[in-house]
Design an enzyme around this catalytic site. Structure first.
Site, PDB file in Angstrom:
ATOM      1  N   SER A 144       0.855  -1.189   0.000  1.00 56.79           N
ATOM      2  CA  SER A 144       0.000   0.000   0.000  1.00 56.79           C
ATOM      3  C   SER A 144       0.889   1.236   0.000  1.00 56.79           C
ATOM      4  CB  SER A 144      -0.889   0.003   1.252  1.00 56.79           C
ATOM      5  OG  SER A 144      -1.477   1.264   1.457  1.00 56.79           O
ATOM      6  N   TYR A 157      -1.358   0.184  10.599  1.00 55.57           N
ATOM      7  CA  TYR A 157      -1.490  -0.411   9.262  1.00 55.57           C
ATOM      8  C   TYR A 157      -0.266  -0.078   8.414  1.00 55.57           C
ATOM      9  CZ  TYR A 157      -3.278  -1.007   4.478  1.00 55.57           C
ATOM     10  OH  TYR A 157      -3.451  -1.361   3.156  1.00 55.57           O
TER      11      TYR A 157
END
Length: 259
Positions: A144, A157
């Site tokens: 990501s 995250y």
């Protein structure tokens, strides 16, 4: 969805896709299926997985990769189905929004279990079986842009995705002599990839931060993944390919239109 034509390169290739019921996982599964691959799809959501596997004629296994038992269930299903996979796509991931300073240990562990530990264990197993079978396969980890830039509630995250990118490099180095390539793909913002529906105004706000002027669509991440798994990328390993329309290149403000 139109994916570049790789001829018969993926015909009969054995491909494992985790997190297959999410929007990006579905796009990845559809792309490999259209290219002729045989699929083993994994997710913890029963009905969406059943529907997708039925539509694509794929094998499937329901398992929760946040647990050691869930990882083992997938590996048992894989070993019963094939001697090894040709391609492993570690797509499963979770993104609870939580400030680093107040996140409890249990939630930190849950995020890392799904986003790092499960890909770690699955890649270990698949690389070992590939090596034993003499298969020069590929492992793809879904990263990501958060590995490069984070938010006030996205730090845990982001840390997990940064760890996954370093794991990608380490696995690439260790498996290179066996001809196995390990890479990561960092998809861009895709409306529908969240568990809950996103308001139209939020989607529009996100779109305006993307230099190429649109959100991620059905062919973007899958095209990158198929390319990395193809012979066209035979000299590519240990890298992260970012497919986000330029969003992580830096802050972007659209040029005002003249009246």
């Amino acid at each position: 969805m139109t994916i570049p034509d790789y001829g018969k390169e993926f015909d009969g290739k054995r491909v494992v896709v985790t997190g297959a019921s999410g929007i990006i996982g579905t796009w990845i599964a559809e792309a490999f299926s259209a290219a002729g691959a045989e699929l083993l799809l994994c997710d913890n959501r029963v009905e969406p997985l059943k529907d997708l596997a039925g539509r694509l004629g794929a094998h499937s296994v329901v398992s929760d990769l946040s647990t050691e038992l869930g990882v083992e269930e997938l590996l048992v299903a894989l070993d019963r189905l094939w001697p090894t996979a040709d391609i492993l796509v570690n797509n499963a991931g979770i993104y609870p929004r939580t400030p680093v300073a107040t996140t409890e240990r249990g939630l930190i562990e849950s995020i890392f279990d799904v986003n790092v530990i499960a890909p770690f264990q699955l890649a270990q197993h698949v690389i070992a079986t590939m090596t034993e079978a003499g298969v020069e396969g590929s492992v793809i980890n879904l990263s990501s842009g958060a590995a490069q830039r984070t938010t006030r509630t996205g730090g845990v995250y982001a840390a997990s995705k940064a760890a996954l990118e370093m794991l990608t490099k380490a696995l690439a180095l260790e498996s290179a002599e066996a001809g196995i390539r390990v890479n990561a793909v960092a998809p861009g913002f895709a409306p529908g990839s969240e568990v809950s529906d996103l308001p139209a105004e939020h989607v529009d706000k996100m779109r305006r931060t993307i230099p190429l002027g649109r959100t991620s669509g059905p062919r973007d991440a899958p095209s990158a993944i198929l390319w990395l798994c193809s012979s066209a990328a035979s000299f590519v390993t240990g890298t992260t390919l970012t497919v986000d329309g330029g969003r992580t290149a830096g802050d972007f403000t659209p040029t005002p239109r003249s009246s």
